[in-house]
Design an enzyme around this catalytic site. Structure first.
Site, mmCIF file in Angstrom:
data_model
loop_
_atom_site.group_PDB
_atom_site.id
_atom_site.type_symbol
_atom_site.label_atom_id
_atom_site.label_comp_id
_atom_site.label_asym_id
_atom_site.label_seq_id
_atom_site.Cartn_x
_atom_site.Cartn_y
_atom_site.Cartn_z
ATOM 1 N N LYS A 76 0.845 -1.104 -0.010
ATOM 2 C CA LYS A 76 -0.017 0.141 0.203
ATOM 3 C C LYS A 76 0.823 1.349 -0.144
ATOM 4 O O LYS A 76 0.516 2.035 -0.818
ATOM 5 C CB LYS A 76 -0.985 -0.112 1.180
ATOM 6 N N THR A 77 2.000 1.269 0.824
ATOM 7 C CA THR A 77 2.733 2.354 0.723
ATOM 8 C C THR A 77 3.568 2.691 -0.502
ATOM 9 O O THR A 77 3.766 3.759 -1.053
ATOM 10 C CB THR A 77 3.789 2.458 1.984
ATOM 11 N N ASP A 88 -1.853 6.947 6.047
ATOM 12 C CA ASP A 88 -1.315 5.427 6.469
ATOM 13 C C ASP A 88 -2.263 5.276 7.690
ATOM 14 O O ASP A 88 -2.455 6.278 8.611
ATOM 15 C CB ASP A 88 0.063 4.996 6.808
ATOM 16 N N ARG A 110 6.441 -7.942 1.767
ATOM 17 C CA ARG A 110 7.620 -7.436 2.890
ATOM 18 C C ARG A 110 8.125 -8.478 3.402
ATOM 19 O O ARG A 110 9.557 -8.406 3.905
ATOM 20 C CB ARG A 110 6.706 -6.393 3.798
ATOM 21 N N THR A 127 -5.728 -1.087 7.121
ATOM 22 C CA THR A 127 -5.638 -2.807 7.249
ATOM 23 C C THR A 127 -7.074 -3.395 7.832
ATOM 24 O O THR A 127 -7.328 -4.607 7.605
ATOM 25 C CB THR A 127 -4.514 -3.129 8.285
#
Length: 358
Positions: free
Chosen positions: A77-78, A122, A230, A171
């Site tokens: 997402k980032t 975020d 990640r 999330t």
């Protein structure tokens, strides 16, 4: 590209390599991030849709619509927020929901935005309610009302904002109120990655890190990283360290398996905490049902840690189930740990044998 701040990851999966990455790890993670949609691996449907949104905005010479990205931590997402800024050739401002506790905090950020700038927010679901209500008008009308004074003498001063693009990441999309969710022009849900996609992520990262990795070595890591890029990148760095110290620096399947054994990541991606939860559930409580508080005491962890860190992956893997009476292990959990279920089910007279009988 003009970056106003450095991104900060707030995911809960850092337990695989420690509570927080040091400065060097953060720099490596930033270097591994794709810089364009063409470089971004996976999420084919989201990439196609987002590409249309951005291309149409560029052709119109307009600011892109607000974007909401939801999904588990570590899925990109980032990274996508940075790609949106890059594709639109705009600067990006990065902050998070917990950092905005007052409407004034949000007003200060919004009033300093440049025209066309991307604001990445975020964990947007954790923003305070007053700031959230201010965001409604800012997203829709590019205007905020700043309240001066208190009580009957308070005055609302309208403040015009330049057009900007808000990229929200969450999330827990279900916690967003409908008025906020409906103001996003494009919403996307990020899915977990498949093994083939993760192998591509690992191979790309290995090339950027100058790591020699064989196809079966990448496949071995891909099978243990919980469908999350990640985690794949972090495990790759740990396997790289092992190959450098214990072998000739080449990551093969055998080297990857040996390295991940050292770091207590098994063949299905379960780590120490995951196995501790399963072992307590099976060995101490006969497979359940058992309450979450009792289970967390048994493994020596906080209730929130077990519920938010370990359980989601165990449930997704079909190793644990949540029931009204408590947590129960599935037949797959017994098989994974090589244990035999007790005859007659678990504790309390209602074991997983009754719950999962077909």
């Amino acid at each position: 590209m003009n970056w106003d701040s450095t991104p900060t990851d707030t995911a809960a999966d850092g337990r695989l390599v420690g509570a927080a990455a040091d400065g060097e790890d953060q720099a490596v993670e930033a270097a591994l991030r794709p810089k364009s949609l063409a470089e971004f691996v996976g999420q084919e449907r989201v990439r196609e849709q987002l590409d249309l949104v951005l291309k149409a905005a560029r052709q119109r010479g307009a600011t892109a619509d607000h974007v909401l990205l939801s999904g588990a931590p570590g899925l990109g997402k980032t990274t996508l927020s940075m790609i949106i800024a890059s594709e639109m050739e705009a600067p990006i401002r990065i902050t998070s929901g917990p950092a905005i506790q007052h409407a004034g905090d949000l007003a200060a950020i919004l009033s300093s935005l440049q025209e066309g700038e991307v604001l990445f927010l975020d964990e947007i679901h954790r923003m305070s309610r007053p700031a959230e209500e201010m965001l409604y008008m800012a997203m829709e009308d590019f205007r905020v009302d700043v309240i001066v004074g208190k009580g009957p003498g308070a005055t609302a001063i309208p403040l015009e904002l330049p057009p900007f693009t808000l990229v929200g990441a969450t999330t827990r999309a279900g916690l967003l109120p409908p008025p906020l969710r409906d103001r996003f022009g494009f919403t996307a849900h990020m899915e977990f990655y498949g093994p083939a996609e993760l192998e591509r992520v690992i191979s790309r990262s290995a090339e950027l890190l100058d790591v020699t990795i064989e196809a079966d070595g990448a496949g071995e890591i891909a099978g243990r990283c919980r469908g999350t890029p990640r985690i794949a990148n972090r495990l790759l760095r740990r396997v790289r360290d092992y190959a450098q110290v214990k072998a000739d620096g080449i990551v093969t399947r055998e080297i990857a398996a040996a390295a991940l054994k050292v770091y207590e990541v098994d063949g299905r991606g379960l780590d120490r905490l995951d196995r501790a939860v399963l072992e307590a559930l099976l060995k101490l409580f006969g497979g359940g049902p058992v309450g979450l508080s009792t289970l967390s005491v048994a493994v020596g962890e906080e209730r929130e840690t077990v519920e938010e860190v370990a359980e989601p992956f165990l449930v997704r893997e079909g190793l644990l189930a949540r029931t009204p009476r408590g947590r129960v292990a599935t037949p797959a959990a017994w098989a994974h740990l090589g244990l035999t279920p007790p005859q007659g089910g678990g504790t309390g007279g209602t074991g997983q044998g009754d719950l999962f009988r077909t």
